[in-house]
Motif scaffolding. Structure first.
Motif, mmCIF file in Angstrom:
data_model
loop_
_atom_site.group_PDB
_atom_site.id
_atom_site.type_symbol
_atom_site.label_atom_id
_atom_site.label_comp_id
_atom_site.label_asym_id
_atom_site.label_seq_id
_atom_site.Cartn_x
_atom_site.Cartn_y
_atom_site.Cartn_z
ATOM 1 N N PRO A 153 0.810 -1.223 0.000
ATOM 2 C CA PRO A 153 0.000 0.000 0.000
ATOM 3 C C PRO A 153 0.837 1.265 0.000
ATOM 4 C CG PRO A 153 -0.173 -1.162 2.103
ATOM 5 C CD PRO A 153 0.506 -2.082 1.151
ATOM 6 N N ARG A 154 1.969 1.225 0.646
ATOM 7 C CA ARG A 154 2.829 2.409 0.686
ATOM 8 C C ARG A 154 3.416 2.697 -0.695
ATOM 9 N NH1 ARG A 154 2.616 0.009 5.594
ATOM 10 N NH2 ARG A 154 2.679 1.351 7.472
ATOM 11 N N ARG A 155 3.732 1.642 -1.438
ATOM 12 C CA ARG A 155 4.218 1.864 -2.807
ATOM 13 C C ARG A 155 3.127 2.446 -3.693
ATOM 14 N NH1 ARG A 155 7.528 -3.098 -2.072
ATOM 15 N NH2 ARG A 155 5.786 -4.390 -2.842
ATOM 16 N N LEU A 156 1.876 2.048 -3.473
ATOM 17 C CA LEU A 156 0.772 2.576 -4.265
ATOM 18 C C LEU A 156 0.414 4.013 -3.868
ATOM 19 C CD1 LEU A 156 -1.521 -0.578 -4.294
ATOM 20 C CD2 LEU A 156 -0.351 0.392 -6.270
ATOM 21 N N LEU A 157 0.626 4.360 -2.620
ATOM 22 C CA LEU A 157 0.321 5.706 -2.152
ATOM 23 C C LEU A 157 1.409 6.716 -2.524
ATOM 24 C CD1 LEU A 157 -1.013 4.719 1.377
ATOM 25 C CD2 LEU A 157 -2.378 5.849 -0.389
ATOM 26 N N LYS A 158 2.621 6.235 -2.695
ATOM 27 C CA LYS A 158 3.753 7.131 -2.934
ATOM 28 C C LYS A 158 3.583 8.027 -4.160
ATOM 29 C CE LYS A 158 8.812 7.176 -3.136
ATOM 30 N NZ LYS A 158 10.048 6.327 -3.120
ATOM 31 N N PRO A 159 3.034 7.544 -5.295
ATOM 32 C CA PRO A 159 2.908 8.411 -6.476
ATOM 33 C C PRO A 159 1.826 9.487 -6.376
ATOM 34 C CG PRO A 159 2.887 6.070 -7.073
ATOM 35 C CD PRO A 159 2.666 6.164 -5.614
ATOM 36 N N ILE A 160 1.003 9.472 -5.324
ATOM 37 C CA ILE A 160 -0.081 10.437 -5.208
ATOM 38 C C ILE A 160 0.497 11.820 -4.921
ATOM 39 C CG2 ILE A 160 -2.127 11.108 -3.899
ATOM 40 C CD1 ILE A 160 -2.709 8.169 -3.447
ATOM 41 N N ALA A 161 0.252 12.757 -5.816
ATOM 42 C CA ALA A 161 0.801 14.104 -5.688
ATOM 43 C C ALA A 161 0.223 14.806 -4.462
ATOM 44 C CB ALA A 161 0.490 14.908 -6.947
ATOM 45 N N GLY A 162 1.094 15.432 -3.687
ATOM 46 C CA GLY A 162 0.668 16.213 -2.537
ATOM 47 C C GLY A 162 0.466 15.428 -1.265
ATOM 48 N N LEU A 163 0.508 14.099 -1.335
ATOM 49 C CA LEU A 163 0.270 13.270 -0.146
ATOM 50 C C LEU A 163 1.576 13.042 0.596
ATOM 51 C CD1 LEU A 163 -1.901 11.657 1.443
ATOM 52 C CD2 LEU A 163 -1.159 9.641 0.160
ATOM 53 N N GLU A 164 1.612 13.425 1.843
ATOM 54 C CA GLU A 164 2.783 13.206 2.701
ATOM 55 C C GLU A 164 2.450 12.096 3.698
ATOM 56 O OE1 GLU A 164 5.303 15.396 6.299
ATOM 57 O OE2 GLU A 164 3.868 16.552 5.116
ATOM 58 N N LEU A 165 3.215 11.018 3.655
ATOM 59 C CA LEU A 165 3.010 9.920 4.602
ATOM 60 C C LEU A 165 3.943 10.074 5.787
ATOM 61 C CD1 LEU A 165 2.528 6.617 2.543
ATOM 62 C CD2 LEU A 165 0.908 7.665 4.115
ATOM 63 N N THR A 166 3.388 10.080 6.967
ATOM 64 C CA THR A 166 4.190 10.205 8.178
ATOM 65 C C THR A 166 4.051 8.933 9.007
ATOM 66 O OG1 THR A 166 4.642 11.612 10.098
ATOM 67 C CG2 THR A 166 2.336 11.292 9.522
ATOM 68 N N PRO A 167 5.144 8.453 9.621
ATOM 69 C CA PRO A 167 5.075 7.192 10.378
ATOM 70 C C PRO A 167 4.141 7.292 11.581
ATOM 71 C CG PRO A 167 7.359 7.835 9.933
ATOM 72 C CD PRO A 167 6.507 9.008 9.576
ATOM 73 N N LEU A 168 3.537 6.162 11.905
ATOM 74 C CA LEU A 168 2.654 6.043 13.063
ATOM 75 C C LEU A 168 3.333 5.158 14.098
ATOM 76 C CD1 LEU A 168 -0.129 6.291 14.514
ATOM 77 C CD2 LEU A 168 -0.875 4.315 13.162
ATOM 78 N N ALA A 169 3.524 5.669 15.287
ATOM 79 C CA ALA A 169 4.107 4.861 16.363
ATOM 80 C C ALA A 169 3.174 3.684 16.651
ATOM 81 C CB ALA A 169 4.302 5.706 17.613
ATOM 82 N N GLY A 170 3.728 2.473 16.656
ATOM 83 C CA GLY A 170 2.897 1.296 16.878
ATOM 84 C C GLY A 170 2.002 0.984 15.700
ATOM 85 N N GLU A 171 2.476 1.283 14.483
ATOM 86 C CA GLU A 171 1.648 1.072 13.286
ATOM 87 C C GLU A 171 1.274 -0.385 13.071
ATOM 88 O OE1 GLU A 171 5.490 1.063 10.220
ATOM 89 O OE2 GLU A 171 4.157 2.796 10.322
ATOM 90 N N GLU A 172 2.049 -1.318 13.638
ATOM 91 C CA GLU A 172 1.756 -2.742 13.500
ATOM 92 C C GLU A 172 1.010 -3.309 14.707
ATOM 93 O OE1 GLU A 172 5.299 -4.897 12.594
ATOM 94 O OE2 GLU A 172 5.620 -3.881 10.672
ATOM 95 N N THR A 173 0.639 -2.438 15.651
ATOM 96 C CA THR A 173 -0.058 -2.871 16.858
ATOM 97 C C THR A 173 -1.560 -2.875 16.628
ATOM 98 O OG1 THR A 173 1.687 -1.929 18.244
ATOM 99 C CG2 THR A 173 -0.419 -2.373 19.310
ATOM 100 N N CYS A 174 -2.239 -3.882 17.138
ATOM 101 C CA CYS A 174 -3.691 -4.029 16.968
ATOM 102 C C CYS A 174 -4.428 -2.767 17.418
ATOM 103 C CB CYS A 174 -4.176 -5.234 17.774
ATOM 104 S SG CYS A 174 -5.962 -5.527 17.661
ATOM 105 N N CYS A 175 -5.495 -2.430 16.698
ATOM 106 C CA CYS A 175 -6.307 -1.262 17.050
ATOM 107 C C CYS A 175 -7.370 -1.594 18.098
ATOM 108 C CB CYS A 175 -6.977 -0.698 15.801
ATOM 109 S SG CYS A 175 -8.345 -1.722 15.180
ATOM 110 N N GLY A 176 -7.535 -2.891 18.398
ATOM 111 C CA GLY A 176 -8.526 -3.292 19.392
ATOM 112 C C GLY A 176 -9.826 -3.809 18.809
ATOM 113 N N PHE A 177 -9.961 -3.769 17.462
ATOM 114 C CA PHE A 177 -11.202 -4.245 16.843
ATOM 115 C C PHE A 177 -11.270 -5.769 16.917
ATOM 116 C CE2 PHE A 177 -13.542 -5.550 12.922
ATOM 117 C CZ PHE A 177 -14.796 -5.159 13.343
ATOM 118 N N GLY A 178 -10.434 -6.431 16.149
ATOM 119 C CA GLY A 178 -10.331 -7.885 16.242
ATOM 120 C C GLY A 178 -11.614 -8.629 15.952
ATOM 121 N N GLY A 179 -12.480 -8.095 15.070
ATOM 122 C CA GLY A 179 -13.719 -8.800 14.751
ATOM 123 C C GLY A 179 -14.612 -8.932 15.972
ATOM 124 N N THR A 180 -14.858 -10.157 16.416
ATOM 125 C CA THR A 180 -15.731 -10.372 17.572
ATOM 126 C C THR A 180 -15.052 -10.029 18.893
ATOM 127 O OG1 THR A 180 -15.074 -12.709 17.594
ATOM 128 C CG2 THR A 180 -17.082 -12.155 16.398
#
Length: 252
Positions: A153-180
């Motif tokens: 997804p990051r490779r696909l987002l990179k060519p988008i003009a004007g879009l700045e991607l900034t790192p998210l601390a804990g980007e690989e950590t679960c958001c707490g949804f987990g389906g059920t």
């Protein structure tokens, strides 16, 4: 160039809560040269039943899904969790069924998360897309850990003009949804998503992006309840040039 005839497995949440993700998926896939079909026989992939131990209903839904998807060259899913269910867990469900196991394995082997398919199989990148914003990206658990979706997804987002991607601390950590999980353990889920929301706010981003609608609804809901101005989108919406509409949670 010969078009790839593929099936789009829309997913329940996209169908009911955010259909524009499905339309964005079709738009991007067609731009990448695919002949997209949305099989009418699809319903739920069976993940909630599978995760809850209801094997009987999970198998019934899996059989229905296999029948709907097996005629196609590839199956593309705008969700790591549903894609992971088909690709990783369908063969597990039919491990002791000599009739259905090869059919499950065949469909599983042709199933892709959409951004991985666009990047790895189609070798496609968006053209002429502009989004003037700062964004951060959350890696959803199933897409990351079951399907290896991280760089695509990051490779696909990179060519988008004007879009700045900034790192998210804990980007690989679960958001707490987990389906059920969020239904069975709401207090724990709320605590986890609270930490995630704080990390998102700390990036200073305007947009939150991810590849799984369940995770996005969970994080967007928490951000909205906290009065945040961060707007959430499925990454494929931006990649397909559809990032100028209402964000998740803003629909009328």
């Amino acid at each position: 160039m010969t078009q790839r005839k593929i099936a789009l497995f829309v997913t329940c949440l996209v169908d009911m809560m955010r259909p524009r993700i499905g339309f964005a998926a079709i738009r991007a896939l067609e731009a990448a040269g695919c002949d997209v079909v949305v099989p009418e026989g699809q319903t739920c992939c069976g993940q909630p039943a599978f995760n809850s131990g209801d094997t009987e209903h999970a198998i019934a839904l899996a059989k229905q899904t296999i029948v709907a998807l097996e005629p196609y060259e590839a199956v593309v899913v705008p969700s790591g969790s549903c894609g992971g269910t088909i690709r990783c867990h369908y063969p597990e469900l039919f491990e002791h069924d000599p009739e259905w196991l090869p059919r499950a394995q065949a469909v599983a082997s042709r199933t892709w998360e959409i951004m991985a398919y666009l990047d790895e199989i189609c070798g496609w990148k968006p053209e002429g897309v502009e989004v003037m914003a700062k964004a951060t990206y959350h890696d959803s658990c199933s897409g990351l850990r079951e399907l290896g979706v991280k760089a695509q997804p990051r490779r696909l987002l990179k060519p988008i003009a004007g879009l700045e991607l900034t790192p998210l601390a804990g980007e690989e950590t679960c958001c707490g949804f987990g389906g059920t999980f969020c239904v069975k353990y709401p207090a724990i889920s709320n605590a986890i998503v609270g930490e995630k929301a704080d990390a998102i706010e700390a990036t200073g981003a305007d947009l939150l992006l991810a590849g799984d609608l369940g995770c996005l609804m969970n994080m967007a809901g928490k951000l909205n309840r906290q009065g945040s101005k961060v707007r959430a989108f499925h990454a494929i919406e931006l990649i397909a040039g559809m990032g100028n509409g209402p964000a998740i949670g803003e629909e009328a």
